[in-house]
Design a protein around this motif. Structure first.
Motif, PDB file in Angstrom:
ATOM      1  N   ASP A  13       0.806  -1.226   0.000  1.00 55.74           N
ATOM      2  CA  ASP A  13       0.000   0.000   0.000  1.00 55.74           C
ATOM      3  C   ASP A  13       0.837   1.272   0.000  1.00 55.74           C
ATOM      4  O   ASP A  13       0.404   2.308   0.505  1.00 55.74           O
ATOM      5  N   THR A  14       2.040   1.204  -0.554  1.00 58.09           N
ATOM      6  CA  THR A  14       2.918   2.361  -0.649  1.00 58.09           C
ATOM      7  C   THR A  14       3.151   2.651  -2.125  1.00 58.09           C
ATOM      8  O   THR A  14       3.493   1.760  -2.896  1.00 58.09           O
ATOM      9  N   TYR A  15       2.934   3.924  -2.493  1.00 57.18           N
ATOM     10  CA  TYR A  15       3.001   4.310  -3.896  1.00 57.18           C
ATOM     11  C   TYR A  15       3.932   5.501  -4.087  1.00 57.18           C
ATOM     12  O   TYR A  15       3.984   6.397  -3.236  1.00 57.18           O
ATOM     13  N   LEU A  16       4.632   5.498  -5.196  1.00 56.43           N
ATOM     14  CA  LEU A  16       5.489   6.609  -5.570  1.00 56.43           C
ATOM     15  C   LEU A  16       4.875   7.285  -6.784  1.00 56.43           C
ATOM     16  O   LEU A  16       4.617   6.630  -7.798  1.00 56.43           O
ATOM     17  N   TRP A  17       4.637   8.581  -6.665  1.00 59.89           N
ATOM     18  CA  TRP A  17       4.129   9.389  -7.768  1.00 59.89           C
ATOM     19  C   TRP A  17       5.307  10.119  -8.383  1.00 59.89           C
ATOM     20  O   TRP A  17       6.137  10.681  -7.661  1.00 59.89           O
ATOM     21  N   LEU A  18       5.397  10.113  -9.706  1.00 59.74           N
ATOM     22  CA  LEU A  18       6.464  10.818 -10.401  1.00 59.74           C
ATOM     23  C   LEU A  18       5.888  11.800 -11.412  1.00 59.74           C
ATOM     24  O   LEU A  18       4.848  11.541 -12.025  1.00 59.74           O
ATOM     25  N   ALA A  19       6.590  12.917 -11.585  1.00 57.90           N
ATOM     26  CA  ALA A  19       6.174  13.923 -12.569  1.00 57.90           C
ATOM     27  C   ALA A  19       6.539  13.481 -13.982  1.00 57.90           C
ATOM     28  O   ALA A  19       5.925  13.933 -14.949  1.00 57.90           O
ATOM     29  N   ALA A  20       7.531  12.610 -14.117  1.00 55.05           N
ATOM     30  CA  ALA A  20       7.950  12.115 -15.429  1.00 55.05           C
ATOM     31  C   ALA A  20       8.057  10.593 -15.359  1.00 55.05           C
ATOM     32  O   ALA A  20       8.589  10.044 -14.394  1.00 55.05           O
ATOM     33  N   VAL A  60       0.086  16.580  -3.342  1.00 53.31           N
ATOM     34  CA  VAL A  60       0.748  15.747  -4.354  1.00 53.31           C
ATOM     35  C   VAL A  60       1.323  16.634  -5.459  1.00 53.31           C
ATOM     36  O   VAL A  60       2.487  16.494  -5.842  1.00 53.31           O
ATOM     37  N   LEU A  61       0.523  17.559  -5.961  1.00 52.06           N
ATOM     38  CA  LEU A  61       0.978  18.458  -7.020  1.00 52.06           C
ATOM     39  C   LEU A  61       2.165  19.310  -6.573  1.00 52.06           C
ATOM     40  O   LEU A  61       3.121  19.498  -7.331  1.00 52.06           O
ATOM     41  N   GLU A  62       2.128  19.820  -5.364  1.00 51.51           N
ATOM     42  CA  GLU A  62       3.226  20.635  -4.850  1.00 51.51           C
ATOM     43  C   GLU A  62       4.526  19.831  -4.801  1.00 51.51           C
ATOM     44  O   GLU A  62       5.581  20.306  -5.217  1.00 51.51           O
ATOM     45  N   HIS A  63       4.436  18.602  -4.299  1.00 49.44           N
ATOM     46  CA  HIS A  63       5.619  17.740  -4.240  1.00 49.44           C
ATOM     47  C   HIS A  63       6.139  17.419  -5.648  1.00 49.44           C
ATOM     48  O   HIS A  63       7.352  17.434  -5.883  1.00 49.44           O
ATOM     49  N   HIS A  70       6.331  12.202  -5.198  1.00 44.10           N
ATOM     50  CA  HIS A  70       5.507  12.238  -3.985  1.00 44.10           C
ATOM     51  C   HIS A  70       5.381  10.808  -3.483  1.00 44.10           C
ATOM     52  O   HIS A  70       5.132   9.886  -4.260  1.00 44.10           O
ATOM     53  N   LEU A  71       5.544  10.621  -2.188  1.00 54.55           N
ATOM     54  CA  LEU A  71       5.410   9.301  -1.576  1.00 54.55           C
ATOM     55  C   LEU A  71       4.052   9.190  -0.903  1.00 54.55           C
ATOM     56  O   LEU A  71       3.698  10.008  -0.056  1.00 54.55           O
TER      57      LEU A  71
END
Length: 95
Positions: A13-20, A60-63, A70-71
């Motif tokens: 249940d841990t996700y990494l969000w990336l801008a690219a 999320v967007l700020e990170h 974003h974690l």
């Protein structure tokens, strides 16, 4: 903002969000080691009005804008249940 979400194969249940997409070089090495292998899950167009189930889209967007990632950690309810199970004895679980 277009963003990409990856699931940690080591931390449930841990996700990494990336801008690219696949831009893993932006995350700190210690975080990379903690998360282990990542599995691509989702591509999403995110804006400040979009509602997310467990995250504030503005955070999320700020990170993503400031650091490129974003974690997303598990919800507190999941952590509380896991901690409770770890503290209970086998007799407590049978009751």
């Amino acid at each position: 903002m277009h963003c990409f979400v990856y699931s940690s194969q080591r931390k449930p249940d841990t996700y990494l969000w990336l801008a690219a997409r696949d831009e893993f070089g932006v995350i700190p090495e210690s975080l990379s080691m903690l998360l282990g292998d990542l599995r691509y899950v989702l591509e999403v167009q995110l804006d400040e009005v979009r509602r997310l189930p467990h995250e504030d889209s503005r955070v999320v967007l700020e990170h993503l804008r400031t650091q490129g990632w974003h974690l997303q950690l598990p919800p507190q309810e999941t952590l509380a249940v896991a901690n409770q199970l770890q503290r209970s004895t086998p007799d407590d679980r049978d009751a």
